[in-house]
Design a protein around this motif. Structure first.
Motif, PDB file in Angstrom:
ATOM      1  N   TRP A   1      86.834  50.889  44.889  1.00 14.16           N
ATOM      2  CA  TRP A   1      88.200  50.528  44.471  1.00 14.16           C
ATOM      3  C   TRP A   1      88.974  51.765  44.014  1.00 14.16           C
ATOM      4  CZ3 TRP A   1      91.308  51.090  40.279  1.00 14.16           C
ATOM      5  CH2 TRP A   1      92.493  50.352  40.275  1.00 14.16           C
ATOM      6  N   ALA A   2      88.338  52.606  43.208  1.00 13.80           N
ATOM      7  CA  ALA A   2      89.020  53.791  42.686  1.00 13.80           C
ATOM      8  C   ALA A   2      89.481  54.703  43.813  1.00 13.80           C
ATOM      9  CB  ALA A   2      88.095  54.540  41.731  1.00 13.80           C
ATOM     10  N   GLU A   3      88.626  54.908  44.799  1.00 12.44           N
ATOM     11  CA  GLU A   3      88.983  55.794  45.902  1.00 12.44           C
ATOM     12  C   GLU A   3      90.055  55.174  46.794  1.00 12.44           C
ATOM     13  OE1 GLU A   3      85.326  56.657  47.870  1.00 12.44           O
ATOM     14  OE2 GLU A   3      84.409  57.535  46.082  1.00 12.44           O
ATOM     15  N   SER A   4      90.004  53.856  46.984  1.00  7.36           N
ATOM     16  CA  SER A   4      90.961  53.186  47.868  1.00  7.36           C
ATOM     17  C   SER A   4      92.340  53.061  47.242  1.00  7.36           C
ATOM     18  CB  SER A   4      90.448  51.787  48.238  1.00  7.36           C
ATOM     19  OG  SER A   4      89.208  51.848  48.882  1.00  7.36           O
ATOM     20  N   ASN A   5      92.382  52.973  45.901  1.00  6.11           N
ATOM     21  CA  ASN A   5      93.642  52.660  45.239  1.00  6.11           C
ATOM     22  C   ASN A   5      94.195  53.776  44.367  1.00  6.11           C
ATOM     23  OD1 ASN A   5      94.155  49.626  45.814  1.00  6.11           O
ATOM     24  ND2 ASN A   5      91.972  49.739  45.317  1.00  6.11           N
ATOM     25  N   GLY A   6      93.460  54.887  44.256  1.00  5.39           N
ATOM     26  CA  GLY A   6      93.960  56.005  43.481  1.00  5.39           C
ATOM     27  C   GLY A   6      94.102  55.704  42.004  1.00  5.39           C
ATOM     28  N   GLY A   7      93.178  54.954  41.476  1.00  2.00           N
ATOM     29  CA  GLY A   7      93.203  54.613  40.058  1.00  2.00           C
ATOM     30  C   GLY A   7      91.837  54.773  39.445  1.00  2.00           C
ATOM     31  N   ALA A   8      91.783  54.640  38.114  1.00  2.00           N
ATOM     32  CA  ALA A   8      90.518  54.798  37.390  1.00  2.00           C
ATOM     33  C   ALA A   8      89.969  53.435  36.990  1.00  2.00           C
ATOM     34  CB  ALA A   8      90.719  55.660  36.147  1.00  2.00           C
ATOM     35  N   VAL A   9      88.672  53.281  37.113  1.00  2.00           N
ATOM     36  CA  VAL A   9      87.968  52.130  36.548  1.00  2.00           C
ATOM     37  C   VAL A   9      87.313  52.588  35.253  1.00  2.00           C
ATOM     38  CG1 VAL A   9      86.127  50.439  36.876  1.00  2.00           C
ATOM     39  CG2 VAL A   9      87.543  51.148  38.831  1.00  2.00           C
ATOM     40  N   TRP A  10      87.562  51.854  34.194  1.00  2.00           N
ATOM     41  CA  TRP A  10      86.938  52.182  32.908  1.00  2.00           C
ATOM     42  C   TRP A  10      85.664  51.366  32.748  1.00  2.00           C
ATOM     43  CZ3 TRP A  10      89.198  54.393  28.006  1.00  2.00           C
ATOM     44  CH2 TRP A  10      90.122  55.402  28.307  1.00  2.00           C
ATOM     45  N   ILE A  11      84.559  52.086  32.627  1.00  2.00           N
ATOM     46  CA  ILE A  11      83.257  51.465  32.396  1.00  2.00           C
ATOM     47  C   ILE A  11      82.941  51.614  30.912  1.00  2.00           C
ATOM     48  CG2 ILE A  11      80.797  51.534  32.946  1.00  2.00           C
ATOM     49  CD1 ILE A  11      81.597  52.813  35.637  1.00  2.00           C
ATOM     50  N   SER A  12      82.795  50.498  30.237  1.00  2.00           N
ATOM     51  CA  SER A  12      82.614  50.526  28.787  1.00  2.00           C
ATOM     52  C   SER A  12      81.242  49.992  28.417  1.00  2.00           C
ATOM     53  CB  SER A  12      83.696  49.666  28.120  1.00  2.00           C
ATOM     54  OG  SER A  12      83.531  49.636  26.712  1.00  2.00           O
ATOM     55  N   THR A  13      80.620  50.659  27.453  1.00  2.00           N
ATOM     56  CA  THR A  13      79.346  50.178  26.935  1.00  2.00           C
ATOM     57  C   THR A  13      79.384  50.255  25.418  1.00  2.00           C
ATOM     58  OG1 THR A  13      76.941  50.330  27.172  1.00  2.00           O
ATOM     59  CG2 THR A  13      78.167  52.404  27.045  1.00  2.00           C
TER      60      THR A  13
ATOM     61  N   ASP B   1      95.903  58.302  27.163  1.00  2.98           N
ATOM     62  CA  ASP B   1      95.277  57.917  28.425  1.00  2.98           C
ATOM     63  C   ASP B   1      96.203  56.970  29.173  1.00  2.98           C
ATOM     64  OD1 ASP B   1      92.492  59.063  28.228  1.00  2.98           O
ATOM     65  OD2 ASP B   1      92.565  57.916  26.375  1.00  2.98           O
ATOM     66  N   SER B   2      96.268  57.124  30.485  1.00  5.39           N
ATOM     67  CA  SER B   2      97.000  56.154  31.279  1.00  5.39           C
ATOM     68  C   SER B   2      96.283  54.815  31.175  1.00  5.39           C
ATOM     69  CB  SER B   2      97.071  56.617  32.735  1.00  5.39           C
ATOM     70  OG  SER B   2      95.774  56.890  33.231  1.00  5.39           O
ATOM     71  N   THR B   3      97.044  53.744  31.185  1.00  6.13           N
ATOM     72  CA  THR B   3      96.475  52.422  30.960  1.00  6.13           C
ATOM     73  C   THR B   3      95.704  51.962  32.191  1.00  6.13           C
ATOM     74  OG1 THR B   3      98.348  51.883  29.545  1.00  6.13           O
ATOM     75  CG2 THR B   3      96.996  50.046  30.322  1.00  6.13           C
ATOM     76  N   PRO B   4      94.412  51.707  32.073  1.00 11.83           N
ATOM     77  CA  PRO B   4      93.641  51.240  33.225  1.00 11.83           C
ATOM     78  C   PRO B   4      93.936  49.773  33.529  1.00 11.83           C
ATOM     79  CG  PRO B   4      92.229  51.404  31.292  1.00 11.83           C
ATOM     80  CD  PRO B   4      93.564  51.937  30.888  1.00 11.83           C
ATOM     81  N   THR B   5      93.642  49.386  34.757  1.00 12.80           N
ATOM     82  CA  THR B   5      93.822  47.984  35.154  1.00 12.80           C
ATOM     83  C   THR B   5      92.506  47.293  35.478  1.00 12.80           C
ATOM     84  OG1 THR B   5      94.121  48.578  37.490  1.00 12.80           O
ATOM     85  CG2 THR B   5      96.103  48.498  36.096  1.00 12.80           C
ATOM     86  N   ARG B   6      91.444  48.055  35.650  1.00 13.93           N
ATOM     87  CA  ARG B   6      90.140  47.467  35.968  1.00 13.93           C
ATOM     88  C   ARG B   6      89.108  47.938  34.942  1.00 13.93           C
ATOM     89  NH1 ARG B   6      93.516  46.134  39.263  1.00 13.93           N
ATOM     90  NH2 ARG B   6      93.144  44.945  41.182  1.00 13.93           N
ATOM     91  N   TYR B   7      88.365  46.981  34.408  1.00 15.90           N
ATOM     92  CA  TYR B   7      87.394  47.274  33.352  1.00 15.90           C
ATOM     93  C   TYR B   7      86.038  46.669  33.714  1.00 15.90           C
ATOM     94  CZ  TYR B   7      91.510  48.113  30.368  1.00 15.90           C
ATOM     95  OH  TYR B   7      92.687  48.568  29.832  1.00 15.90           O
ATOM     96  N   VAL B   8      84.988  47.420  33.380  1.00 19.84           N
ATOM     97  CA  VAL B   8      83.616  46.905  33.431  1.00 19.84           C
ATOM     98  C   VAL B   8      83.049  47.009  32.025  1.00 19.84           C
ATOM     99  CG1 VAL B   8      81.294  47.204  34.346  1.00 19.84           C
ATOM    100  CG2 VAL B   8      83.281  47.607  35.831  1.00 19.84           C
ATOM    101  N   PHE B   9      82.663  45.885  31.444  1.00 22.81           N
ATOM    102  CA  PHE B   9      82.033  45.887  30.129  1.00 22.81           C
ATOM    103  C   PHE B   9      80.532  45.685  30.314  1.00 22.81           C
ATOM    104  CE2 PHE B   9      86.398  44.763  28.956  1.00 22.81           C
ATOM    105  CZ  PHE B   9      86.605  45.650  27.903  1.00 22.81           C
ATOM    106  N   ASP B  10      79.795  46.795  30.310  1.00 23.59           N
ATOM    107  CA  ASP B  10      78.336  46.722  30.362  1.00 23.59           C
ATOM    108  C   ASP B  10      77.824  46.409  28.953  1.00 23.59           C
ATOM    109  OD1 ASP B  10      75.728  46.857  31.180  1.00 23.59           O
ATOM    110  OD2 ASP B  10      75.870  48.870  32.030  1.00 23.59           O
ATOM    111  N   GLU B  11      76.585  45.896  28.863  1.00 26.09           N
ATOM    112  CA  GLU B  11      76.092  45.393  27.580  1.00 26.09           C
ATOM    113  C   GLU B  11      77.148  44.454  26.988  1.00 26.09           C
ATOM    114  OE1 GLU B  11      72.963  45.994  26.365  1.00 26.09           O
ATOM    115  OE2 GLU B  11      72.663  46.962  28.294  1.00 26.09           O
ATOM    116  N   GLY B  12      77.629  43.548  27.833  1.00 31.71           N
ATOM    117  CA  GLY B  12      78.741  42.680  27.461  1.00 31.71           C
ATOM    118  C   GLY B  12      78.419  41.709  26.343  1.00 31.71           C
ATOM    119  N   HIS B  13      77.137  41.472  26.073  1.00 31.08           N
ATOM    120  CA  HIS B  13      76.811  40.565  24.963  1.00 31.08           C
ATOM    121  C   HIS B  13      77.242  41.137  23.627  1.00 31.08           C
ATOM    122  CE1 HIS B  13      73.331  43.251  25.472  1.00 31.08           C
ATOM    123  NE2 HIS B  13      73.166  43.133  24.172  1.00 31.08           N
ATOM    124  N   HIS B  14      77.562  42.436  23.593  1.00 28.40           N
ATOM    125  CA  HIS B  14      78.029  43.056  22.353  1.00 28.40           C
ATOM    126  C   HIS B  14      79.542  42.938  22.163  1.00 28.40           C
ATOM    127  CE1 HIS B  14      74.475  44.789  20.649  1.00 28.40           C
ATOM    128  NE2 HIS B  14      74.165  45.447  21.734  1.00 28.40           N
TER     129      HIS B  14
END
Length: 958
Positions: free
Chosen positions: A263-275, A432-445
């Motif tokens: 997605w990041a490469e196709s759309n020129g945006g950042a995905v924020w991966i959070s843990t 930081d520029s506002t991201p539109t896609r997020y991944v919350f790893d260890e999401g139970h926290h």
């Protein structure tokens, strides 16, 4: 017995020491390898000289020897390692250094092996000296030599002294002059909205794994499911929500990295991966080596983002270098530490002091304050006014993140950024520029992270810290800069700015004054007599009223420790002082808002005359004032005003308000004067504000973990639906407009074959000696590789005290959180490195720690990890349990057990046992364990025999 002050000029003339319980390994100066009773080591070394060793402070503590005064007169190989490999992590043990240097290590390391490590380090040093790093290393030697660094002589012999010795001896430490500058670039366009086809995600996953990788069907399925979070958003404020539970061993990290990177490469945006933690950020970063094996490409595409307080502040370092000579007896140690930090600063990837590439044991060698003092932990950054602004590590990272494909952050930072974006400060660009896609790893926290992010606390420590931030050090020897000093070049000669700034600084005196802690527990008449100027301080009056109500209502046994009580019904003194304090805080917030308004006006009215540096400075100042002062004061005012309105009986509250007294971090609960008191406000459901701030910016959110639901893999029908409904409610998915997509990927492991679980049925509950004996016996039965988990720090320390020596005598090193000075990440690194070691810890060791292979083959819980029965849990249990409070408790407990059990098996070849020493653990909690796990409730002796046989059978099969 302390070591003598004299020192050798060469480590080859020194004895070498590897400490063990019982008998330590010592290589004498004559080259004789000896086993000396550890109780005699100090006496023997006193006859020789300070030794060659690894991790001197830990060794001295271990042997109960008196540590020599700084600078160290012994040869610590860790210090040489820092000089040679300054941005390389290694476990602080001989085996850890051997692994970092790619040296084969014997099963049992004796003292002569230290010379093998020494030779390898000096060989690496010799090679490195012929590169561009050689001049820097040589330039540092004069300062290190003058400071008394034991390694200075042998390093000089190896690489030579600098040709030009006319420079100031501290010039080489001024690393900020040699670091690269960042340059502004054009803003990145908004990202596109092209979806990620499932086939593309699977193809990316195959490419990352390579042709020879073990195929895991669940991982590919996970990548397909995750693509739904990257679909175009259909309605504003309604992001796609994907809840994906991926059993341990699924490979979820690469599973979500595959569609995220496409997605990041196709759309020129950042995905924020959070843990959840810094340690887990580091683990994710390591996984990304699969996607970007080329270092330069990885640096362009991947950025790890943390709070500003985690990074080296070059201005703080400059202050430390300039004042090093005035540190008296500590000057030598300070110069050595700063020299090694300078080496690291030129080699580091991003300047991250806390959990980055600075080894976590650096502070153990030179004092934790050395590291913490180098970071901006008080929010005193002056941004564009700083002479090192264009070399600042934080600013470098922020700018890299704007153009990155993947940003690895933590839940706290993501929630903070989203909350500020939600305020709509369009006239003040975000860092930081506002991201539109997020991944919350260890999401139970997520609920815990949201609880911390959106809670409000007015305590003595927090309020005094704000006063310090506004007024500065107020006559103390601290280097803390007040607001006037930070803004002086912006406001000088500008009456429209000077007037509100003066009003802010005057109103800030309503916050706790220096010495407030000593006055907190004194009677009012005593305060009036000794410090008459502070008796009218509204903050201190309020804190004393809170303390009086808390002490009046707490149980007698809690009188000297942490305690809490309900706010309502409010004592008259608390209500009256809250009203007065609220008025005082309004007088502080009003000029703060005027100051910010007028700074914004400068941005708009003087656009054509402002240079880029001044504009950036104004923007940063506005953001900082809003975040650090205005929002905090507004929250306090709102909380204080609510004290006049008790909750309506029979209604569900939005917030939970209570008073808490607690020991101040780092001081311990030894006396009343060391207890802070505060008024706390938490959201009843903290995922409400989380969902609120995420709805607008987010187009897609993936929440993943091995433990999103409270159920086993074989649950069907209504049980599955109930478990998912409970998970959605707990994670806040029900607060988003669009329904969540649910997915569960089973673990590929054969738990029935690879694991056993035991509940010991006959261990006395409150007998600490019996508990310690049980831990000792179990750890010996497993021959190490054991993690002991505790629900109370006091019991952890008591058990450690009783079992450390017998385990060491048996060749099983024991490490412990809250006992050893090492941080958690370093403890885990040591535990993984020393295969037969044992580790004791609490919650931080239970969750998210990846210890594959034989290094972890046993997990032991001392008690069932029921939720802490505090006021906050009581209210959530009452209002969020849907009429089933006991099931609510059970669900939270089973989740903790599942997370702990998940530490055991990380690979298909792993084998391990889970032991619960609490005979009261109910059978209904057994569903926390994976389907097929044999849970046996046995007397202790039978359990030990069964465990030994099970683990031994695994060794035989291997």
């Amino acid at each position: 017995m302390p070591l003598p002050r004299h020192r050798f000029t060469s480590p080859y003339d020194a004895p070498a020491l590897v400490a063990h319980r019982g008998k330590s390994s010592v290589l004498s100066p004559d080259g004789e390898l000896l086993d000396i009773p550890s109780t005699d080591v100090a006496r023997q070394l006193a006859q020789w000289a300070p030794p060659l060793m690894v991790h001197g402070p830990a060794t001295f503590r271990f042997l109960e020897m008196g540590s020599p005064p700084p600078p160290a007169t012994y040869f610590d190989l860790l210090e040489l390692f820092l000089f040679v490999s300054p941005a390389t992590n290694a476990a602080p043990t001989p085996r850890g250094l051997a692994l970092a240097l790619a040296i084969p290590a014997p099963a049992r390391i004796e003292a002569d092996f230290l010379h093998v490590i020494l030779n390898a380090l000096l060989a690496a040093l010799r090679t490195l000296s012929e590169t561009r790093h050689g001049d820097t290393m040589r330039a540092l030697l004069p300062a290190l030599s003058r400071a008394g660094w034991p390694w200075a002589g042998v390093v000089a012999e190896t690489i030579g002294m600098p040709a030009d010795t006319s420079l100031h001896p501290l010039e080489a430490l001024r690393v900020w002059r040699r670091l690269p500058k960042w340059e502004e670039t054009a803003p990145r366009p908004a990202p596109g909205s092209q979806p990620v086809p499932q086939a593309a995600a699977r193809a990316r996953l195959r490419a990352m794994l390579g042709p020879d990788a073990e195929e895991r069907a669940g991982q590919a399925d996970f990548a397909s499911v995750a693509t739904a979070a990257f679909a175009p958003r259909q309605n504003f404020g309604s992001p796609h929500i994907v809840l994906a539970e991926a059993g341990t061993g699924t490979g979820k990290t690469l599973g979500y990295v595959a569609p995220a990177s496409v997605w990041a490469e196709s759309n020129g945006g950042a995905v924020w991966i959070s843990t959840y933690t810094r340690h887990l950020q580091r683990q994710i970063e390591q996984e990304l080596l699969r996607l970007y094996p080329d270092e330069a490409a990885r640096r362009r595409a991947v950025v790890v983002r943390k709070g500003r307080e985690n990074y080296l502040c070059l201005l703080n370092m400059e202050d430390a270098v300039n004042t090093a000579a005035s540190r008296g007896e500590a000057a030598g140690t300070v110069v050595i530490a700063l020299s090694l930090l300078a080496r690291w600063a030129e080699a580091t990837q991003d300047g991250d002091l806390m959990g980055g590439d600075l080894p976590g044991w650096f502070g153990e060698l030179f004092g934790a304050g050395t590291v913490f003092g180098m970071a901006d932990r008080r929010g005193e950054c002056i941004h564009g006014a700083c002479p090192h602004y264009q070399r600042c590590f934080v600013e470098h990272t922020i700018r890299r993140a704007r153009d990155a494909d993947l940003v690895v952050a933590n839940h706290a930072l993501v929630m903070s950024q989203a909350a500020w974006n939600a305020l709509g400060q369009d006239d003040v660009p975000e860092e930081d520029s506002t991201p539109t896609r997020y991944v919350f790893d260890e999401g139970h926290h997520l609920p815990d992270a949201a609880d911390s992010a959106f809670a409000i606390t007015f305590s003595g420590v927090e309020a005094a810290e704000l006063r310090r931030w506004l007024l500065g050090a107020e006559g103390s020897r601290s280097r803390a800069r007040g607001l006037r000093r930070r803004l002086e070049d912006l406001v000088a000669g500008v009456p429209s700015l000077e007037t509100p700034l003066d009003a802010v600084l005057q109103a800030a005196r309503a916050l706790p004054a220096p010495g407030w802690l000593a006055r907190l527990h004194e009677p009012e008449n005593a305060v009036r007599e000794h410090v008459p100027d502070t008796i009218a301080n509204p903050s201190e009056i309020f804190l004393r009223a809170l303390d009086q109500q808390a002490r009046a209502r707490q149980a007698a046994k809690k009188a000297q420790g942490d305690a809490e009580c309900e706010l309502h019904p409010v004592e008259p003194a608390v209500a009256e002082s809250a009203e007065a304090l609220s008025r005082a805080l309004v007088r502080l917030s009003e000029p703060l808002e005027i100051l910010v308004k007028r700074l914004k006006a400068q941005l708009t009215e003087e656009t054509e005359t402002l240079d880029a540096a001044t504009r950036g400075r104004l923007e940063a100042t506005i953001r900082t004032l809003q975040r650090r002062a205005i929002s905090r004061v507004h929250g306090w005012i709102s909380m204080l005003d609510a004290t006049r309105t008790p909750p309506e009986p029979g209604t569900t509250p939005v917030h939970v308000d209570f008073i808490r007294t607690e020991a101040i971090a780092g001081r311990g609960p030894r006396a009343n004067a060391e207890r802070d008191v505060g008024l706390h406000r938490h959201w009843l459901d903290p995922t409400v504000p989380f969902a609120s701030v995420m709805q607008a910016p987010a187009h897609g959110i993936l929440v993943t973990s091995a433990t999103l639901r409270d159920q086993t893999d074989n649950a069907t029908g209504d049980d599955q639906e109930t478990a998912w409904d409970a998970a959605e409610a707990r994670l806040g998915a029900t607060h988003f407009p669009a329904p969540a997509l649910r997915a569960a990927l089973m673990s590929p492991f054969d738990y029935a074959r690879q694991t056993r679980a035991y509940v010991v049925s006959d261990l006395p509950r409150d007998d600490i000696d019996a508990l310690a004996a049980a831990y000792r016996t179990l750890f010996l039965a497993a021959n190490g590789g054991a993690l002991g988990l505790f629900t109370a720090i006091a019991r952890l320390r008591a058990v450690h005290k009783r079992i450390a020596e017998p385990l060491e005598m048996a060749g099983l090193p024991l490490y412990a959180q809250h006992v050893d000075a090492m941080d958690n990440a370093t403890l885990v690194d040591v535990f993984k490195t020393e295969i037969d070691s044992c580790l004791l810890g609490t919650d931080a060791m239970r969750d998210g720690v990846d210890v594959p292979g034989n290094a972890l083959r046993m997990v032991v819980f001392e008690r069932t990890p029921w939720p802490r029965p505090d006021i906050l849990h009581r209210e959530r249990r009452l209002h969020l349990s849907h009429g089933a409070p006991n099931e609510y408790d059970d669900r939270l407990t089973r989740m903790k057990l599942r997370q702990a059990f998940g530490r055991l098996i990380r690979k298909a070849t792993d084998r391990g046992v889970f032991v619960m020493l609490d005979r009261r653990m109910p059978t209904r909690l057994f569903s926390a364990f994976p389907e097929g796990v044999d849970v046996r409730r046995l007397p202790f002796d039978e359990a030990v025999r069964d465990i030994a046989a099970f683990l031994q059978s695994g060794e035989n099969n291997a």
